[in-house]
Design an enzyme around this catalytic site. Structure first.
Site, PDB file in Angstrom:
ATOM      1  N   LYS A  22       0.882  -1.184  -0.050  1.00  0.00           N
ATOM      2  CA  LYS A  22      -0.098  -0.009   0.035  1.00  0.00           C
ATOM      3  C   LYS A  22       0.777   1.239  -0.173  1.00  0.00           C
ATOM      4  CE  LYS A  22      -1.841   1.511   3.982  1.00  0.00           C
ATOM      5  NZ  LYS A  22      -1.601   3.055   4.398  1.00  0.00           N
ATOM      6  N   ASN A  23       1.928   1.270   0.806  1.00  0.00           N
ATOM      7  CA  ASN A  23       2.556   2.536   1.178  1.00  0.00           C
ATOM      8  C   ASN A  23       3.653   2.816   0.039  1.00  0.00           C
ATOM      9  OD1 ASN A  23       0.951   2.939   3.277  1.00  0.00           O
ATOM     10  ND2 ASN A  23       2.354   2.501   4.779  1.00  0.00           N
ATOM     11  N   CYS A 116      -5.828  11.874  12.169  1.00  0.00           N
ATOM     12  CA  CYS A 116      -6.562  10.573  12.314  1.00  0.00           C
ATOM     13  C   CYS A 116      -6.385  10.012  13.576  1.00  0.00           C
ATOM     14  CB  CYS A 116      -6.139   9.590  11.016  1.00  0.00           C
ATOM     15  SG  CYS A 116      -4.375   9.218  11.497  1.00  0.00           S
ATOM     16  N   ARG A 121      -1.147  14.453  12.758  1.00  0.00           N
ATOM     17  CA  ARG A 121      -0.515  14.147  11.398  1.00  0.00           C
ATOM     18  C   ARG A 121      -0.155  15.684  10.606  1.00  0.00           C
ATOM     19  NH1 ARG A 121      -1.867   8.981   9.958  1.00  0.00           N
ATOM     20  NH2 ARG A 121      -0.177   8.913   8.467  1.00  0.00           N
ATOM     21  N   ASP A 304       4.300   0.875  12.223  1.00  0.00           N
ATOM     22  CA  ASP A 304       2.931   0.155  11.659  1.00  0.00           C
ATOM     23  C   ASP A 304       2.898  -0.989  12.273  1.00  0.00           C
ATOM     24  OD1 ASP A 304       3.100   1.918   8.498  1.00  0.00           O
ATOM     25  OD2 ASP A 304       2.476   2.637  10.336  1.00  0.00           O
ATOM     26  N   ARG A 396      -8.959  -0.745   4.412  1.00  0.00           N
ATOM     27  CA  ARG A 396      -8.105   0.449   3.909  1.00  0.00           C
ATOM     28  C   ARG A 396      -6.657  -0.328   3.460  1.00  0.00           C
ATOM     29  NH1 ARG A 396      -8.437   6.153   6.338  1.00  0.00           N
ATOM     30  NH2 ARG A 396      -6.950   6.368   4.578  1.00  0.00           N
TER      31      ARG A 396
HETATM   32  C1  EPZ Z   1       4.085   7.014   6.231  1.00  0.00           C
HETATM   33  O1  EPZ Z   1       3.060   8.020   6.793  1.00  0.00           O
HETATM   34  C2  EPZ Z   1       3.166   5.786   6.150  1.00  0.00           C
HETATM   35  N1  EPZ Z   1       2.055   6.215   5.502  1.00  0.00           N
HETATM   36  C3  EPZ Z   1       2.592   5.281   7.392  1.00  0.00           C
HETATM   37  O2  EPZ Z   1       1.738   4.328   7.466  1.00  0.00           O
HETATM   38  C4  EPZ Z   1       3.769   5.193   8.557  1.00  0.00           C
HETATM   39  O3  EPZ Z   1       3.256   4.759   9.819  1.00  0.00           O
HETATM   40  C5  EPZ Z   1       4.857   6.448   8.697  1.00  0.00           C
HETATM   41  O4  EPZ Z   1       5.091   6.659   6.976  1.00  0.00           O
HETATM   42  C6  EPZ Z   1       5.931   6.421   9.285  1.00  0.00           C
HETATM   43  O5  EPZ Z   1       6.652   5.099   8.817  1.00  0.00           O
HETATM   44  C7  EPZ Z   1       2.162   6.037   4.008  1.00  0.00           C
HETATM   45  O6  EPZ Z   1       3.255   5.738   3.453  1.00  0.00           O
HETATM   46  C8  EPZ Z   1       0.847   6.148   3.026  1.00  0.00           C
HETATM   47  P1  EPZ Z   1       5.820  10.388   8.486  1.00  0.00           P
HETATM   48  P2  EPZ Z   1       3.542   9.720   6.751  1.00  0.00           P
HETATM   49  O7  EPZ Z   1       5.604  11.855   7.490  1.00  0.00           O
HETATM   50  O8  EPZ Z   1       4.415   9.851   5.687  1.00  0.00           O
HETATM   51  C9  EPZ Z   1       5.558  13.638  11.931  1.00  0.00           C
HETATM   52  C10 EPZ Z   1      -0.090   2.874   7.676  1.00  0.00           C
HETATM   53  O9  EPZ Z   1      -0.415   2.401   8.545  1.00  0.00           O
HETATM   54  N2  EPZ Z   1       5.240  14.814  10.877  1.00  0.00           N
HETATM   55  O10 EPZ Z   1       7.072   9.805   8.318  1.00  0.00           O
HETATM   56  O11 EPZ Z   1       2.386  10.373   7.038  1.00  0.00           O
HETATM   57  C11 EPZ Z   1       4.116  12.839  11.984  1.00  0.00           C
HETATM   58  O12 EPZ Z   1       3.258  13.649  12.847  1.00  0.00           O
HETATM   59  C12 EPZ Z   1       0.556   4.387   7.646  1.00  0.00           C
HETATM   60  O13 EPZ Z   1       0.125   2.196   6.857  1.00  0.00           O
HETATM   61  C13 EPZ Z   1       5.166  15.946  11.094  1.00  0.00           C
HETATM   62  O14 EPZ Z   1       5.480  16.313  12.449  1.00  0.00           O
HETATM   63  O15 EPZ Z   1       4.382   9.663   8.037  1.00  0.00           O
HETATM   64  C14 EPZ Z   1       4.577  11.586  12.586  1.00  0.00           C
HETATM   65  O16 EPZ Z   1       4.653  11.680  14.058  1.00  0.00           O
HETATM   66  C15 EPZ Z   1       0.000   4.744   9.047  1.00  0.00           C
HETATM   67  N3  EPZ Z   1       5.386  16.964  10.469  1.00  0.00           N
HETATM   68  C16 EPZ Z   1       6.033  11.311  12.260  1.00  0.00           C
HETATM   69  O17 EPZ Z   1       6.439  12.524  11.634  1.00  0.00           O
HETATM   70  C17 EPZ Z   1       5.286  16.659   8.793  1.00  0.00           C
HETATM   71  O18 EPZ Z   1       5.111  17.523   8.088  1.00  0.00           O
HETATM   72  C18 EPZ Z   1       6.217  10.352  11.016  1.00  0.00           C
HETATM   73  O19 EPZ Z   1       5.333  10.894  10.016  1.00  0.00           O
HETATM   74  C19 EPZ Z   1       5.105  15.090   8.490  1.00  0.00           C
HETATM   75  C20 EPZ Z   1       5.335  14.372   9.527  1.00  0.00           C
END
Ligand code: EPZ
Length: 418
Positions: A22-23, A116, A121, A304, A396
């Site tokens: 998915k990711n 969410c 996020r 995850d 999802r």
């Molecule tokens: C990706 O989400 C994945 N989703 C998530 O999988 C996964 O948990 C996450 O990476 C971490 O590995 C997809 O790839 C579609 P991040 P993403 O930006 O890109 C903070 C699943 O279950 N952050 O690496 O949204 C954020 O709040 C999903 O398949 C900021 O503060 O993750 C979080 O605490 C859930 N500011 C941390 O960084 C930003 O601008 C990691 O977020 C962006 C992120």
């Protein structure tokens, strides 16, 4: 809302396979906007989130043909550059379309994706990076309006190795006139798959999988076909389903090194695991042993998998300590587990699991994708019947999950309605 009905206590045994990631699919589908031609994608999982992403591309003007895992995306005519708000809200990862629109059209309008169940996020790192690339970013009535004459090749040092922000910068800079460097880049395998896809189309991206990625701008991309990598989180989920039920599994179409932290922890917990090139054999012990977990950015233990391994450890003898370092609210599912007889206490970002006692089936509610998957594993191992409500969350991110579990001997059926 749909529910799963699970009669627990059966050992899961047999063979299964992992679907496409998915990711990895979501950013690669978004990247098709850059092609301006026809792209064929294979091994795309048929799940809600990929359907949503394709819906958004169609809304922007792409022509989409889908035949199960094969998708043909014609992005010759992108007429719009606004991501519809209701679609943004339904799937926050659609924010990576912004990077592709900025890369292709030099403009994008979208709204805050909204939090969410696992956290706020925010997308501040995405916005900060766009601004450093010379993008003019304004907010108007809850919408974010981006436009740029020319992307400014520059070095962007991410405060946190955000997966989505890394992907957005890669997509926005593909056609720049120079070199963009991402420092403290996310190193997840999905980033490597995106780099491989972009380079297949003729982009010049290097360094994915390390913490520094370089994107040398090119003029045009070409029509290609591409096969999406296997889903490492689904792989970990199926391994834990065998582990929590004391069973065994032969898992095919998997890339073991993508989940080496998960394999190592399951071995520490007493599982006998044999690893081959695209195959993992797991045999669970009579009794799992407690282990401690700290979630970290890749190549650390994946956030995850946190809910899924925590649930598995409810069956382990002894106390396990799980620390969630990535998301601020990713333990919600534990209250449902405690209603099944688990003994989990939460202190800030730490979960203390006093394992060993069998859980008992009852009615539980999923509130996010991976927390919902964890409740299914709890039901598989519990005594009696478990009803997991709100399974739409789980649909999802997992393709044909109940069929895969049934083929391993699980008694699980999908029930429509309340
Ligand atoms: C990706 O989400 C994945 N989703 C998530 O999988 C996964 O948990 C996450 O990476 C971490 O590995 C997809 O790839 C579609 P991040 P993403 O930006 O890109 C903070 C699943 O279950 N952050 O690496 O949204 C954020 O709040 C999903 O398949 C900021 O503060 O993750 C979080 O605490 C859930 N500011 C941390 O960084 C930003 O601008 C990691 O977020 C962006 C992120």
């Amino acid at each position: 809302m749909k529910s799963y009905i699970i009669d627990g206590g059966k050992k899961l045994e047999g063979e299964s396979y992992v679907s496409g990631s998915k990711n990895a699919s979501l950013p690669i589908i978004a990247a098709c906007i850059l092609s301006g031609g026809v792209t064929k994608l294979y091994n795309v999982p048929d799940i809600h989130d990929t359907k949503m992403m394709l819906e958004i591309l169609k809304n922007l003007g792409c022509k989409i043909k889908r035949n199960s895992g094969k998708i043909i995306i014609d992005s010759k005519k992108i007429k719009k550059y606004e991501i519809p708000e209701h679609l943004m809200r339904q799937m926050r990862s659609s924010v990576i379309i912004a990077g592709a629109l900025i890369g292709r059209l030099k403009k994008a309008t979208f709204s805050y994706p909204g939090g969410c169940d696992i956290g706020a996020r925010p997308i501040d790192l995405h916005i900060k990076a766009f601004k450093e690339m010379g993008v003019n970013v304004e907010e108007e009535a809850g919408k974010i309006l981006c436009n740029v004459d020319e992307i400014k090749p520059t070095k962007i040092q991410l405060d946190f190795p955000s997966v989505g922000a890394t992907e957005n910068i890669m997509l926005a800079s593909v056609f720049s006139k120079g070199e963009t460097i991402i420092g403290n880049a996310a190193m997840e395998p999905e980033i490597v798959d995106l780099q491989n896809f972009l380079n297949r189309m003729g982009a010049k991206v290097t360094g994915a999988g390390t913490n520094e990625i370089k994107i040398e701008g090119v003029y045009k991309l070409k029509d290609v076909s591409y096969k999406i990598m296997p889903d490492r989180i689904e792989a970990g989920t199926l391994l834990c389903a065998a582990a929590i039920t004391g069973g065994s599994i032969k898992l095919k179409n998997v890339i073991p090194e993508h989940i080496s932290p998960v394999i190592s922890k399951l071995q520490d917990a007493g599982c006998n695991i044999q690893v081959y090139e695209h195959l993992i054999y797991l045999v669970a012990p009579k009794k799992l042993k407690a282990v401690d977990i700290k979630t970290m950015p890749y190549p650390g233990f994946p956030t995850d998998m946190q809910s899924i391994i925590t649930t598995t450890l409810c069956q382990a003898k002894g106390t396990s300590i799980i620390i969630e370092n990535i998301f601020e609210n990713r333990f919600k599912y534990t209250s449902e587990l405690n209603r099944m007889g688990a003994k989990i206490t939460i202190e800030g970002k730490t979960a203390i699991v006093k394992g060993g006692k069998k859980m008992v089936g009852t009615i539980v509610e999923a509130s996010d994708l991976r927390g919902g998957a964890a409740l299914i594993l709890a039901g598989l191992s519990a005594k009696g019947r478990t009803k997991v409500k709100n399974v739409e969350y789980i649909l999802r991110g997992y393709e044909h999950l109940e069929n895969k579990l049934q083929s391993l001997g699980a008694k699980i059926t999908l029930e429509e309605g309340e």
